[in-house]
Design a protein around this motif. Structure first.
Motif, PDB file in Angstrom:
ATOM      1  N   LEU A  82       0.836  -1.203   0.000  1.00 46.49           N
ATOM      2  CA  LEU A  82       0.000   0.000   0.000  1.00 46.49           C
ATOM      3  C   LEU A  82       0.867   1.247   0.000  1.00 46.49           C
ATOM      4  O   LEU A  82       1.876   1.332   0.713  1.00 46.49           O
ATOM      5  CB  LEU A  82      -0.907   0.021   1.233  1.00 46.49           C
ATOM      6  N   PRO A  83       0.511   2.264  -0.793  1.00 47.79           N
ATOM      7  CA  PRO A  83       1.225   3.544  -0.726  1.00 47.79           C
ATOM      8  C   PRO A  83       0.967   4.227   0.619  1.00 47.79           C
ATOM      9  O   PRO A  83      -0.027   3.945   1.293  1.00 47.79           O
ATOM     10  CB  PRO A  83       0.632   4.343  -1.888  1.00 47.79           C
ATOM     11  N   LEU A  84       1.845   5.120   0.987  1.00 42.55           N
ATOM     12  CA  LEU A  84       1.755   5.745   2.307  1.00 42.55           C
ATOM     13  C   LEU A  84       0.442   6.505   2.525  1.00 42.55           C
ATOM     14  O   LEU A  84      -0.136   6.419   3.611  1.00 42.55           O
ATOM     15  CB  LEU A  84       2.959   6.678   2.512  1.00 42.55           C
ATOM     16  N   PRO A  85      -0.081   7.251   1.546  1.00 40.36           N
ATOM     17  CA  PRO A  85      -1.365   7.933   1.800  1.00 40.36           C
ATOM     18  C   PRO A  85      -2.492   6.951   2.109  1.00 40.36           C
ATOM     19  O   PRO A  85      -3.356   7.228   2.935  1.00 40.36           O
ATOM     20  CB  PRO A  85      -1.623   8.699   0.498  1.00 40.36           C
ATOM     21  N   ALA A  86      -2.490   5.781   1.438  1.00 36.86           N
ATOM     22  CA  ALA A  86      -3.534   4.785   1.686  1.00 36.86           C
ATOM     23  C   ALA A  86      -3.382   4.137   3.045  1.00 36.86           C
ATOM     24  O   ALA A  86      -4.329   3.528   3.556  1.00 36.86           O
ATOM     25  CB  ALA A  86      -3.510   3.713   0.601  1.00 36.86           C
ATOM     26  N   ALA A  87      -2.199   4.277   3.650  1.00 38.87           N
ATOM     27  CA  ALA A  87      -1.960   3.688   4.964  1.00 38.87           C
ATOM     28  C   ALA A  87      -2.300   4.644   6.097  1.00 38.87           C
ATOM     29  O   ALA A  87      -2.118   4.299   7.271  1.00 38.87           O
ATOM     30  CB  ALA A  87      -0.503   3.260   5.080  1.00 38.87           C
ATOM     31  N   GLY A  88      -2.764   5.836   5.767  1.00 41.51           N
ATOM     32  CA  GLY A  88      -3.161   6.775   6.799  1.00 41.51           C
ATOM     33  C   GLY A  88      -2.108   7.778   7.184  1.00 41.51           C
ATOM     34  O   GLY A  88      -2.280   8.528   8.141  1.00 41.51           O
ATOM     35  N   PHE A  89      -0.982   7.852   6.456  1.00 39.31           N
ATOM     36  CA  PHE A  89       0.056   8.833   6.745  1.00 39.31           C
ATOM     37  C   PHE A  89      -0.417  10.216   6.296  1.00 39.31           C
ATOM     38  O   PHE A  89      -0.962  10.371   5.191  1.00 39.31           O
ATOM     39  CB  PHE A  89       1.350   8.463   6.014  1.00 39.31           C
ATOM     40  N   ASP A  90      -0.176  11.213   7.116  1.00 41.40           N
ATOM     41  CA  ASP A  90      -0.574  12.573   6.742  1.00 41.40           C
ATOM     42  C   ASP A  90       0.350  13.101   5.646  1.00 41.40           C
ATOM     43  O   ASP A  90       1.419  12.546   5.357  1.00 41.40           O
ATOM     44  CB  ASP A  90      -0.546  13.495   7.959  1.00 41.40           C
ATOM     45  N   GLU A  91      -0.064  14.194   5.022  1.00 39.01           N
ATOM     46  CA  GLU A  91       0.645  14.729   3.862  1.00 39.01           C
ATOM     47  C   GLU A  91       2.076  15.133   4.206  1.00 39.01           C
ATOM     48  O   GLU A  91       3.017  14.882   3.434  1.00 39.01           O
ATOM     49  CB  GLU A  91      -0.122  15.928   3.301  1.00 39.01           C
ATOM     50  N   LYS A  92       2.277  15.736   5.376  1.00 36.36           N
ATOM     51  CA  LYS A  92       3.610  16.179   5.764  1.00 36.36           C
ATOM     52  C   LYS A  92       4.557  14.995   5.935  1.00 36.36           C
ATOM     53  O   LYS A  92       5.700  15.011   5.462  1.00 36.36           O
ATOM     54  CB  LYS A  92       3.514  16.987   7.057  1.00 36.36           C
ATOM     55  N   SER A  93       4.073  13.934   6.592  1.00 38.42           N
ATOM     56  CA  SER A  93       4.912  12.749   6.796  1.00 38.42           C
ATOM     57  C   SER A  93       5.201  12.055   5.476  1.00 38.42           C
ATOM     58  O   SER A  93       6.322  11.560   5.248  1.00 38.42           O
ATOM     59  CB  SER A  93       4.225  11.784   7.765  1.00 38.42           C
ATOM     60  N   CYS A  94       4.194  11.995   4.607  1.00 38.10           N
ATOM     61  CA  CYS A  94       4.410  11.363   3.293  1.00 38.10           C
ATOM     62  C   CYS A  94       5.506  12.094   2.517  1.00 38.10           C
ATOM     63  O   CYS A  94       6.398  11.467   1.906  1.00 38.10           O
ATOM     64  CB  CYS A  94       3.114  11.361   2.487  1.00 38.10           C
ATOM     65  N   THR A  95       5.438  13.415   2.524  1.00 37.00           N
ATOM     66  CA  THR A  95       6.441  14.197   1.791  1.00 37.00           C
ATOM     67  C   THR A  95       7.840  13.956   2.351  1.00 37.00           C
ATOM     68  O   THR A  95       8.818  13.761   1.594  1.00 37.00           O
ATOM     69  CB  THR A  95       6.089  15.687   1.868  1.00 37.00           C
ATOM     70  N   ARG A  96       7.964  13.942   3.676  1.00 37.55           N
ATOM     71  CA  ARG A  96       9.259  13.753   4.307  1.00 37.55           C
ATOM     72  C   ARG A  96       9.834  12.375   3.998  1.00 37.55           C
ATOM     73  O   ARG A  96      11.026  12.218   3.712  1.00 37.55           O
ATOM     74  CB  ARG A  96       9.106  13.950   5.813  1.00 37.55           C
ATOM     75  N   LEU A  97       8.977  11.325   4.038  1.00 39.53           N
ATOM     76  CA  LEU A  97       9.447   9.968   3.773  1.00 39.53           C
ATOM     77  C   LEU A  97       9.741   9.746   2.296  1.00 39.53           C
ATOM     78  O   LEU A  97      10.678   9.009   1.936  1.00 39.53           O
ATOM     79  CB  LEU A  97       8.413   8.955   4.274  1.00 39.53           C
ATOM     80  N   GLN A  98       8.943  10.375   1.428  1.00 39.99           N
ATOM     81  CA  GLN A  98       9.179  10.209  -0.011  1.00 39.99           C
ATOM     82  C   GLN A  98      10.499  10.853  -0.430  1.00 39.99           C
ATOM     83  O   GLN A  98      11.148  10.391  -1.381  1.00 39.99           O
ATOM     84  CB  GLN A  98       8.009  10.813  -0.794  1.00 39.99           C
ATOM     85  N   ARG A  99      10.914  11.898   0.264  1.00 42.25           N
ATOM     86  CA  ARG A  99      12.218  12.504  -0.029  1.00 42.25           C
ATOM     87  C   ARG A  99      13.356  11.558   0.319  1.00 42.25           C
ATOM     88  O   ARG A  99      14.469  11.679  -0.217  1.00 42.25           O
ATOM     89  CB  ARG A  99      12.366  13.810   0.756  1.00 42.25           C
ATOM     90  N   LEU A 100      13.066  10.609   1.229  1.00 40.37           N
ATOM     91  CA  LEU A 100      14.064   9.599   1.587  1.00 40.37           C
ATOM     92  C   LEU A 100      13.958   8.373   0.702  1.00 40.37           C
ATOM     93  O   LEU A 100      14.692   7.386   0.908  1.00 40.37           O
ATOM     94  CB  LEU A 100      13.888   9.193   3.054  1.00 40.37           C
ATOM     95  N   GLY A 101      13.039   8.403  -0.269  1.00 35.35           N
ATOM     96  CA  GLY A 101      12.868   7.268  -1.166  1.00 35.35           C
ATOM     97  C   GLY A 101      11.918   6.211  -0.644  1.00 35.35           C
ATOM     98  O   GLY A 101      11.905   5.089  -1.171  1.00 35.35           O
TER      99      GLY A 101
END
Length: 472
Positions: free
Chosen positions: A168-187
């Motif tokens: 599941l992608p992070l947004p579908a797992a309930g991660f908020d937008e700020k956390s998703c952006t921070r984690l996606q920058r880490l790959g």
């Protein structure tokens, strides 16, 4: 431990279509009436989606039917689904506004495995015409994420479940937008990539709330769910897309609701003798109709007949926008006296209740009275009228042999104009009433009057003659 999760993506739409089927485009809007909350397939085909402004939706579909949701409506609907699911699983937990958990590990022996549990739930959903996405997980959070993503499978394999959740992608797992952006920058783009982080890195890069959520998904942190208990009441609501102007238009919804009431009563092993039917109108106060039976009842067919009779006596004062059927009074069910080979009950009380209930619904509750004897020698005080009850439940009276009595007793004794011609019996002295200040002292006779009538006459202490009744 295994959990089953039911996600209802269109609970409000299913509720509307169960009560008044429609082929047109329909949208559910929020309480303020500005935003689309849910859209039916026909509306989605026209480009209408959840979250869209209502003005935009009406521009796409001018003939769009609109229903406004209430603050408590989704909560009531979710409790309705929990009530029937509780018959299959003892430990269930609500996840407002659109989900329910059920613990199924302890049910595998009862049902013969997970596939049977899955099939039972799907069959119940089909019978109730409900759309739900079902999933099984080794933790409550895993089951919930898979169900909401529509990736539920009937499996108890923990590794397979974690693989599905990890995709599941992070947004579908309930991660908020700020956390998703921070984690996606880490790959990191999926839950599996987050799971692969060492525990120290996971704790450093996630907030305490997200860390707790990830651990609950994996099962490394406890996630207890308090069991839900069904309320000791029954309440079902029907909302109509189009206003109902005739009572016949209410019967489709009433048949469904009463069938569910019968199922609920049979599951409880209880009956009821009082229904409250509330008819809602757009521009005036609701109409409240109380339907009573003379004895405990659980059959939907019987309730429907009584409601139809009640509605015949109370025509609709205004078009109906919705109805509510509520039951708060329950009674224990008595065991039947016996059944014949065809399964028919031999207890005549059921037929008695059916007859009296229909007559009261047709004529009014106060129109029927039951006559009963009273311990008083005075004829005018020796009987009483009460509401019809169950035969055989009154206090047994002592067997007393009385002289012949008239079939028709007058409301009050009437003076006799001329003496009778023929005397058949008497005198029978009746004296009493000193205890309540209405004392009588009379000598009664059965006599034939000059016109040929057979009368019950008496002479009082002043010597006057009176007629008190007639024999047929």
């Amino acid at each position: 431990m295994l959990w089953l999760y039911l996600h209802f993506p269109h609970l409000l739409l299913d509720h509307i279509h169960r009560n008044q089927p429609s082929t047109g485009a329909l949208a559910i809007v929020d309480g303020a009436g500005h935003t689309v909350v849910q859209a039916c397939p026909n509306a989605r085909d026209l480009g209408i989606e959840a979250g869209m402004r209502l003005k935009t939706a009406l521009g796409l579909a001018p003939e769009l039917s609109i229903m406004r949701t209430e603050a408590r409506q989704e909560a009531w609907l979710l409790e309705d689904q929990a009530r029937w699911l509780y018959r299959y699983a003892a430990h269930i937990t609500l996840s407002p506004p659109d989900g329910i958990w059920a613990e199924v590990s302890s049910l595998q022996k009862l049902y013969g495995g997970l596939p049977s549990i899955w099939q039972t739930v799907e069959q119940a959903l089909a019978e109730r015409k409900l759309n739900a996405w079902v999933a099984i997980g080794h933790t409550p959070q895993a089951a919930q994420l898979l169900a909401r993503a529509g990736k539920g499978e009937c499996t108890a394999d923990k590794r397979h479940i974690l693989t599905s959740v990890g995709s599941l992608p992070l947004p579908a797992a309930g991660f908020d937008e700020k956390s998703c952006t921070r984690l996606q920058r880490l790959g990191l783009n999926t839950l599996a990539e987050v799971f692969a982080l060492p525990p120290t890195e996971l704790a450093r890069r996630l907030s305490p709330e997200l860390l707790a959520m990830v651990q609950k998904i994996q099962g490394t942190r406890p996630d207890p769910k308090a069991p839900w208990q069904p309320p000791h009441s029954f309440r079902q609501k029907a909302d109509f897309i189009h206003e109902v102007e005739h009572t016949e238009g209410l019967l489709f919804s009433l048949q469904r609701i009463l069938s569910e009431l019968e199922e609920d009563l049979c599951w409880r092993q209880q009956d009821t003798d009082t229904l409250l039917l509330i008819l809602q109108h757009r521009h005036q106060q609701a109409t409240r109709l109380r339907i009573r039976t003379t004895g405990p009842e659980h059959r939907a067919e019987m309730f429907l007949k009584l409601i139809r009779l009640k509605l015949d006596q109370h025509p609709l004062s205004a078009p109906v926008t919705g109805l509510i059927l509520a039951v708060k009074r329950f009674t224990g069910r008595e065991a039947p006296l016996g059944r014949d080979l065809l399964g028919e009950t031999e207890d005549l009380d059921e037929a008695w209740h059916t007859l009296i209930s229909r007559l009261q619904a047709r004529l009014g509750e106060q129109s029927l009275k039951r006559l009963a004897a009273r311990a008083d020698h005075r004829p005018e005080c020796a009987w009483s009228a009460s509401n019809p009850g169950k035969p055989g439940k009154t206090r047994p009276q002592a067997s007393v042999t009385l002289p012949r009595r008239p079939l028709w007793l007058l409301k009050a004794p009437r003076p006799l104009a001329q003496p009778p011609e023929t005397w058949h019996s008497g005198p029978e002295r009746i004296s009493g009433g000193w205890w309540d200040g209405q004392r009588v002292h009379r000598d009664y006779y059965i006599a034939q009057l000059p016109g040929g009538e057979l009368a019950w006459v008496f002479r009082d202490v002043q010597g006057g003659w009176f007629i008190h009744g007639w024999f047929g």
